[in-house]
Design a protein around this motif. Structure first.
Motif, PDB file in Angstrom:
ATOM      1  N   SER A 115      -2.499   7.151  -4.653  1.00 14.65           N
ATOM      2  CA  SER A 115      -2.288   5.931  -3.881  1.00 14.65           C
ATOM      3  C   SER A 115      -2.225   4.740  -4.829  1.00 14.65           C
ATOM      4  CB  SER A 115      -3.403   5.716  -2.856  1.00 14.65           C
ATOM      5  OG  SER A 115      -4.645   5.461  -3.494  1.00 14.65           O
ATOM      6  N   ASN A 163       0.847  -1.185   0.000  1.00 14.43           N
ATOM      7  CA  ASN A 163       0.000   0.000   0.000  1.00 14.43           C
ATOM      8  C   ASN A 163       0.885   1.238   0.000  1.00 14.43           C
ATOM      9  OD1 ASN A 163      -2.887  -1.046   0.423  1.00 14.43           O
ATOM     10  ND2 ASN A 163      -1.764  -2.079   2.059  1.00 14.43           N
ATOM     11  N   THR A 194      -2.327   0.351  -4.545  1.00 11.99           N
ATOM     12  CA  THR A 194      -2.474  -0.868  -3.759  1.00 11.99           C
ATOM     13  C   THR A 194      -2.271  -2.072  -4.661  1.00 11.99           C
ATOM     14  OG1 THR A 194      -4.058   0.180  -2.257  1.00 11.99           O
ATOM     15  CG2 THR A 194      -4.005  -2.226  -2.285  1.00 11.99           C
TER      16      THR A 194
END
Length: 376
Positions: free
Chosen positions: A184, A161, A186
């Motif tokens: 972000s 992450n 992931t």
């Protein structure tokens, strides 16, 4: 080796509050028989062999074929090393689960040839063809089957992450560029990946895809979806300590519209340093190495990069002449050139036009990927 097919659709992830994608390609003056055929949206996972000129043969593991009304076609080839090739062409014939495509280009390179593909529904069965790319002979042989295919291992496989505030730009053809202030990434243990960017107006755009390569500092993600929209492309993520994101560079198509993402993570503030500008006639050299073993030395004079010298054991050295193209959204000069007049080369001066000892360059070569070089 066993192989399997992959249906289009990938990972369904949402585009939150983003404007609807509009616009279709205008009809082109091709035969009405072809123009009236349904558009192609094919994917296939398997194994194939691509040869171009005297280069070593490359293994193809994944292929997508999409067409638009008017017959314009884009073929995307995913290589076993994680790199992506894009070909463009024109649909010449379609019917009975088979289509023929006149090859027109390979990225920035000229291309000619005939590609024949067989399909069933949205499943690509085979892609065969021959021709030339920048006057070099080309051959492609790709097939799939219904069983699973062995893939090269991706390391590491644990969940990752990454989050980071920063600055960047999201661009979509036909629309004004939009600022990015947060990103972000992931990656799950099965290599499924999600890339999210938050725009300055608060909207969030999510892309889904599959991780194809990861090492201690870089991730490559094959983008396959964005909510209910079709997406194709590649994202290169450079990350650092404490799950921080240094940079994201991505491009591809979103519902057939070209898009790009350029993002730089916020750097830790440092005490002001006195400016160190080299004399205008001082030469600077920035060195690095590509993943395929080619070492390079990018040379700058008067704070402008002029050429890259390439060396590799067992190969003749060569030189790429650079030309300045533009400054990107981060104010970093972008230079273009070619490797042996056949493969596109891009150099980004990360010093923002002031290369000196300790600054870096980012060098990208079509089919090879990207590498950081350090100036001395």
């Amino acid at each position: 080796m066993k192989m399997r097919s992959v249906l289009a659709g990938g990972i369904a992830l949402a585009v939150i509050s983003a404007p609807a994608i509009v616009g279709m390609a205008a009809m082109m003056p091709i035969s009405s028989a072809v123009a009236q055929q349904a558009t192609l949206n094919l994917t296939g996972e398997g194994e194939g062999r691509l040869t171009i000129g005297s280069r070593p043969a490359q293994t193809v593991t994944f292929v997508t074929v999409t067409s638009q009304p008017g017959g314009r076609v884009e073929i995307t080839l995913r290589l076993s090393d994680g790199n992506l090739l894009r070909w463009g062409g024109q649909l010449a014939r379609q019917g009975g689960g088979e289509a023929q495509i006149d090859l027109r280009n390979s990225g920035m390179a000229d291309a000619m040839g005939l590609l024949t593909l067989r399909y069933q529904g949205n499943r690509l069965i085979s892609l065969l063809g021959e021709g030339t790319i920048d006057s070099q002979p080309m051959s492609i042989r790709f097939t799939i089957a219904d069983d699973s295919v062995s893939r090269p291992p991706t390391t590491p496989t644990n969940t990752l992450n990454l989050t980071q505030s920063g600055t960047g730009t999201f661009g979509l053809q036909g629309r004004p560029n939009r600022n990015i202030n947060f990103a972000s990434v992931t990656v799950q243990q099965n290599n499924s990946a999600e890339l999210s960017i938050r725009l300055a107006d608060g909207n969030l755009i999510r892309f889904g895809g599959q991780q194809t390569r990861r090492d201690a500092s870089d991730i490559v993600v094959n983008l396959t979806s964005s909510g209910n929209a079709n997406a194709q492309g590649t994202a290169n993520i450079n990350y650092g300590a404490n799950n921080s994101i240094n940079s994201i560079n991505a491009n591809g198509t979103l519902d057939s519209q070209p898009f790009f993402i350029q993002f730089s993570g916020q750097q830790v503030s440092r005490p002001p340093q006195p400016p160190t500008v080299p004399p205008s006639n001082q030469a600077i050299a920035c060195s690095g190495q590509m993943q395929n073993g080619w070492r390079y030395r990018a040379e700058a004079v008067n704070r402008r990069f002029t050429q890259i010298r390439w060396e590799r054991t067992g190969q003749l050295p060569t030189v790429t002449t650079l030309r300045f193209e533009r400054n990107n959204a981060q104010g970093e000069p972008v230079y273009r050139g070619a490797f042996r007049a056949a493969t596109e080369v891009t150099l980004i001066d990360l010093s923002r036009g002031n290369p000196r000892r300790g600054t870096q360059t980012s060098v990208g070569v079509e089919e090879w990927g990207w590498s950081r070089g350090t100036c001395r």
